[in-house]
Write an enzyme that holds these catalytic residues in place. Structure first.
Site, short mmCIF file in Angstrom:
data_model
loop_
_atom_site.label_atom_id
_atom_site.label_comp_id
_atom_site.label_asym_id
_atom_site.label_seq_id
_atom_site.Cartn_x
_atom_site.Cartn_y
_atom_site.Cartn_z
N ASP A 43 0.23 -34.81 76.30
CA ASP A 43 -0.31 -36.17 76.22
C ASP A 43 0.16 -36.85 74.93
O ASP A 43 0.57 -36.18 73.98
CB ASP A 43 -1.84 -36.12 76.25
CG ASP A 43 -2.46 -37.51 76.40
OD1 ASP A 43 -1.78 -38.41 76.94
OD2 ASP A 43 -3.61 -37.71 75.97
N ASN A 44 0.09 -38.16 74.93
CA ASN A 44 0.33 -38.97 73.71
C ASN A 44 1.71 -38.75 73.11
O ASN A 44 1.85 -38.79 71.88
CB ASN A 44 -0.72 -38.66 72.63
CG ASN A 44 -2.14 -38.76 73.12
OD1 ASN A 44 -2.82 -37.75 73.29
ND2 ASN A 44 -2.59 -39.97 73.38
N ASP A 78 -2.81 -31.38 74.00
CA ASP A 78 -3.46 -32.63 73.61
C ASP A 78 -4.23 -32.45 72.30
O ASP A 78 -5.27 -33.06 72.10
CB ASP A 78 -4.39 -33.10 74.74
CG ASP A 78 -4.86 -34.54 74.54
OD1 ASP A 78 -4.19 -35.29 73.81
OD2 ASP A 78 -5.90 -34.90 75.11
N GLU A 113 -5.02 -44.25 76.11
CA GLU A 113 -6.34 -44.29 76.74
C GLU A 113 -7.13 -45.54 76.36
O GLU A 113 -7.26 -45.87 75.19
CB GLU A 113 -7.15 -43.03 76.37
CG GLU A 113 -7.17 -42.64 74.89
CD GLU A 113 -6.10 -41.62 74.50
OE1 GLU A 113 -5.03 -41.61 75.10
OE2 GLU A 113 -6.38 -40.84 73.56
N LYS A 130 -0.74 -33.80 67.07
CA LYS A 130 0.60 -33.97 67.64
C LYS A 130 1.68 -33.16 66.93
O LYS A 130 2.68 -32.79 67.55
CB LYS A 130 0.95 -35.46 67.70
CG LYS A 130 -0.15 -36.33 68.37
CD LYS A 130 -0.69 -35.75 69.68
CE LYS A 130 -2.07 -36.28 70.03
NZ LYS A 130 -2.73 -35.52 71.12
N1 SAM Z 1 -8.04 -33.23 75.60
C1 SAM Z 1 -9.18 -34.04 75.22
C2 SAM Z 1 -9.45 -35.02 76.33
O1 SAM Z 1 -8.51 -35.65 76.82
O2 SAM Z 1 -10.62 -35.20 76.70
C3 SAM Z 1 -8.93 -34.79 73.93
C4 SAM Z 1 -8.48 -33.91 72.79
S1 SAM Z 1 -8.40 -34.76 71.23
C5 SAM Z 1 -7.08 -35.88 71.47
C6 SAM Z 1 -7.64 -33.52 70.17
C7 SAM Z 1 -8.61 -32.39 69.79
O3 SAM Z 1 -7.83 -31.30 69.33
C8 SAM Z 1 -9.56 -32.72 68.66
O4 SAM Z 1 -10.88 -32.52 69.11
C9 SAM Z 1 -9.22 -31.73 67.53
O5 SAM Z 1 -10.34 -31.30 66.83
C10 SAM Z 1 -8.55 -30.62 68.31
N2 SAM Z 1 -7.53 -29.86 67.59
C11 SAM Z 1 -6.52 -30.37 66.85
N3 SAM Z 1 -5.70 -29.39 66.42
C12 SAM Z 1 -6.19 -28.23 66.93
C13 SAM Z 1 -5.77 -26.88 66.86
N4 SAM Z 1 -4.65 -26.53 66.20
N5 SAM Z 1 -6.52 -25.94 67.48
C14 SAM Z 1 -7.63 -26.28 68.16
N6 SAM Z 1 -8.07 -27.55 68.28
C15 SAM Z 1 -7.36 -28.51 67.67
MG MG Z 2 -4.60 -37.30 74.23
#
Ligand code: SAM
Ligand code: MG
Length: 214
Positions: A169-170, A141, A199, A144
């Site tokens: 997800d997504n 998640d 969501e 993407k």
């Molecule tokens: N899983 C969470 C929830 O449902 O409560 C939501 C996650 S949010 C959609 C995506 C998160 O992934 C963001 O906070 C972003 O900073 C983090 N992120 C994106 N790419 C990443 C990576 N390569 N490594 C670590 N974190 C990452």
């Molecule tokens: Mg998501």
């Protein structure tokens, strides 16, 4: 002074949720996001699907890519069997700090290892650093366009075993088309789509569950 959305989400948890009560934390966040400010948590509707997959797998070792404010980490960790643990990766330090407090408010800090850093850096270190053999369950998640490269990295690092369940997800909104094509065409996975909505909205979205066959 201006606060950030994650800070306001944390305040809503501290005001409306009972300490050590994961369900109350989940409801406080869903309520905040439905009625105050949208945020990118998996949310309640897809959350029920996530819950049922976690319950079915009953993972001892679980990995989450992308913690954000810790909502899905709380959802997953509250369902883990005794002695199990969830490692969740988050590369934004401000989000990681909020997630740590949300997870602690839910009383789940003993079950969740929140790692601050990028998935591409941490996946290759899982074995040496955390003594992980393989993961039973992986929740994808984060951004993407990282689903596919990180899945291939998990394979290369030997972190998947026959029967490991990936839940992404997504996959429709915002969408991960290269990942979907990969898990659906690869003979190494048995993949199935769970139709749902983005969501806190009525926009079409869904989760893809893919079982690694080795
Ligand atoms: N899983 C969470 C929830 O449902 O409560 C939501 C996650 S949010 C959609 C995506 C998160 O992934 C963001 O906070 C972003 O900073 C983090 N992120 C994106 N790419 C990443 C990576 N390569 N490594 C670590 N974190 C990452
Ligand atoms: Mg998501």
């Amino acid at each position: 002074t201006r606060t950030t959305r994650p800070q306001r989400l944390l305040r809503a948890v501290q005001k409306n949720a009972t300490r050590n009560n994961p369900l109350s934390v989940i409801s406080a966040i869903d309520d905040f996001c439905r009625h105050r400010e949208w945020a990118m948590n998996v949310g309640d509707e897809k959350g029920f699907i996530l819950d049922s997959v976690v319950n079915e797998v009953s993972p001892v070792t679980a990995l989450e890519l992308g913690a954000y404010c810790g909502y899905s980490a709380v959802r997953i960790a509250r369902l883990l069997p005794p002695g199990a643990c969830l490692i969740t990766l988050e590369f934004n330090p401000d989000y990681a700090a909020i997630a740590r407090q949300v997870i602690a408010w839910a009383g789940l800090e003993d079950k969740v290892q929140l790692v601050e850093g990028a998935s591409g850096d941490w996946i290759p270190r899982m074995k040496e650093h955390f003594g992980i053999e393989t993961f039973d369950f992986v929740f994808l998640d984060h951004w993407k366009d990282s689903y596919l490269p990180d899945t291939k990295l998990l394979e290369e690092c030997g972190l998947l075993r026959k029967g490991t369940v990936l839940l992404a997800d997504n996959v429709i909104c915002p969408g991960a088309p290269d990942y979907l094509e990969y898990v659906r065409k690869s003979l190494s996975y048995e993949s199935r789509f769970f139709k749902s909505h983005l969501e806190y909205t009525k926009a079409e979205d869904g989760l893809e569950k893919s079982v690694y066959l080795s």
